[in-house]
Design a protein around this motif. Structure first.
Motif, short mmCIF file in Angstrom:
data_model
loop_
_atom_site.label_atom_id
_atom_site.label_comp_id
_atom_site.label_asym_id
_atom_site.label_seq_id
_atom_site.Cartn_x
_atom_site.Cartn_y
_atom_site.Cartn_z
N TYR A 1 40.08 49.42 53.97
CA TYR A 1 40.71 48.17 53.52
C TYR A 1 41.65 47.62 54.59
N TYR B 1 45.59 39.20 50.59
CA TYR B 1 44.80 40.40 50.90
C TYR B 1 45.62 41.66 50.66
N ARG C 1 46.26 42.73 47.01
CA ARG C 1 45.12 43.23 46.23
C ARG C 1 44.73 44.66 46.59
N GLU D 1 43.97 47.08 43.54
CA GLU D 1 42.79 46.69 42.78
C GLU D 1 41.50 46.96 43.55
N GLU D 2 41.52 46.68 44.85
CA GLU D 2 40.29 46.77 45.64
C GLU D 2 40.01 48.18 46.15
N SER D 3 41.04 48.95 46.45
CA SER D 3 40.84 50.26 47.08
C SER D 3 40.89 51.43 46.11
N HIS E 1 38.26 50.65 41.67
CA HIS E 1 36.83 50.38 41.51
C HIS E 1 36.11 51.42 40.66
N ARG F 1 31.76 41.33 43.09
CA ARG F 1 32.68 42.47 43.01
C ARG F 1 32.08 43.58 42.17
N ASP G 1 31.40 47.27 43.39
CA ASP G 1 32.00 48.40 42.68
C ASP G 1 30.96 49.48 42.39
#
Length: 365
Positions: free
Chosen positions: A141, A164, A167, A170-172, A175, A208, A212
């Motif tokens: 990320y 960026y 987030r 949430e993103e790293s 999932h 997304r 995921d």
């Protein structure tokens, strides 16, 4: 024999949930509560740190800057490689896990010998142990931010960099939780697909969700688990040569409709552990359960390899092979792997053929 195998299997599911995560990561979680998470980005020039942006409380940021300066002075931050530790800051949580990464700027032709210039990115939340489970995701990320950090002025701070950074959790980290919440009890089909290297296609879903599921399959597969273990390569080879239908996840319905589903008793046995952790909204426990799942699969693969070698010299060992396959619940995947790994050994192939026939008879019965 069967009771001890069952007990060992249940222990592999429960051990982290009961011990390692009780006080540190489960406490404070509920189904609708998400932990506080923070980010900070510094410009690093020579030996000085300049704050660019942070979501930390104003009293906590100078404490973090002091900590990062000490790490840099000791050479503890290497370019592009994240470092995870526990830091004590003026936060409600006091002690939190902190991921730090130094992104070095490319050296310009005008200053080929320039050293120590770049950005330090920090993510804080949860515990050191919890963040360590997602080290690879966090590294990736942060690298995704590289193209946005072209000038010290960061004129794109508001439009690109800050959104960026905000987030990151949430993103790293989340999932795996999102996938379990999406498919619920059908998680066993994804686990089996990951072990058997069956292709998974997600349709009628946003990007997304597709990403995921893809990341979940990659995280649940045995690829890269052990550099010394050849079972992963063998399994990949076995499954790529075997004609299998893709597992399809159709998200046009709620919950999604899965077709061409395959599972087994081993994968089914992990469903409740995943659902319990997802209900607690604990992504760190979810990841630990996923790691336990993979380690148990690798352990069973190695056990079968040992039994097959012994069965070449002993009929009793062949009997133990049959009993083991019946008890482990993962015989289809284990035999696929064994068949590929022993493809050039005629005697072992004969034993595997007998085991395959035994499993088929058991399934029919």
């Amino acid at each position: 024999m069967f009771s001890s195998q069952t007990s060992s299997f249940q222990d592999s599911i429960d051990v982290e949930e009961k011990d390692e995560f009780d006080s540190e990561d489960i406490a404070g979680y509920s189904q609708k509560t998400q932990l506080n998470c923070y980010y900070t980005i510094y410009l690093y020039q020579g030996t000085s740190l300049t704050l660019i942006d942070s979501s930390l409380p104003s009293e906590a940021e100078p404490e973090l800057r002091t900590y990062i300066s000490r790490r840099l002075s000791k050479g503890a931050l290497l370019g592009g490689m994240g470092n995870i530790a526990t830091v004590e800051l003026s936060l409600p949580e006091q002690a939190v896990g902190c991921y730090c990464c130094l992104l070095e700027q490319e050296r310009s032709p005008e200053q080929p010998d320039a050293d120590g210039n770049g950005y330090v990115i920090c993510f804080m939340g949860g515990s050191e142990k919890g963040l360590n489970l997602f080290r690879l995701e966090l590294d990736k990320y942060v690298q995704g931010l590289q193209s946005s950090l072209q000038t010290p002025e960061l004129q794109n701070l508001e439009t690109e960099v800050r959104p960026y950074l905000s987030r990151w959790y949430e993103e790293s980290v989340m999932h795996i939780h999102r996938v379990v919440q999406l498919v619920q009890c059908n998680i066993s089909f994804l686990l089996h697909a990951a072990l058997s290297h069956t292709h998974v296609e997600v349709i009628n879903a946003d990007e997304r969700t597709k990403a995921d599921v893809s990341r979940f399959i990659k995280a649940a597969s045995l690829q890269g688990l052990s550099q010394q273990d050849t079972t992963t390569a063998s399994l990949c080879k076995a499954m790529s040569e075997d004609t299998q239908s893709d597992l399809t996840v159709d998200c046009s319905t709620s919950p999604p409709t899965l077709t061409n589903t395959v599972s087994n008793r081993f994968c089914d046995g992990w469903i409740q552990a995943f659902l319990n952790a997802a209900e607690r909204c604990n992504p760190f426990l979810l990841r630990q359960i996923l790691e336990n799942f993979k380690l148990k699969a690798i352990h069973d693969m190695n056990s079968l390899k040992r039994f097959v070698r012994q069965a070449e010299m002993s009929h009793y060992a062949l009997f133990r092979c049959c009993q083991f396959l019946r008890g482990c619940g993962n015989g289809d995947v284990l035999l696929q792997n064994a068949r590929a790994e022993h493809s050039d050994l005629p005697e072992a192939c004969n034993i595997i053929a007998v085991l395959d026939e035994f499993l088929s008879e058991q399934a029919e019965a």
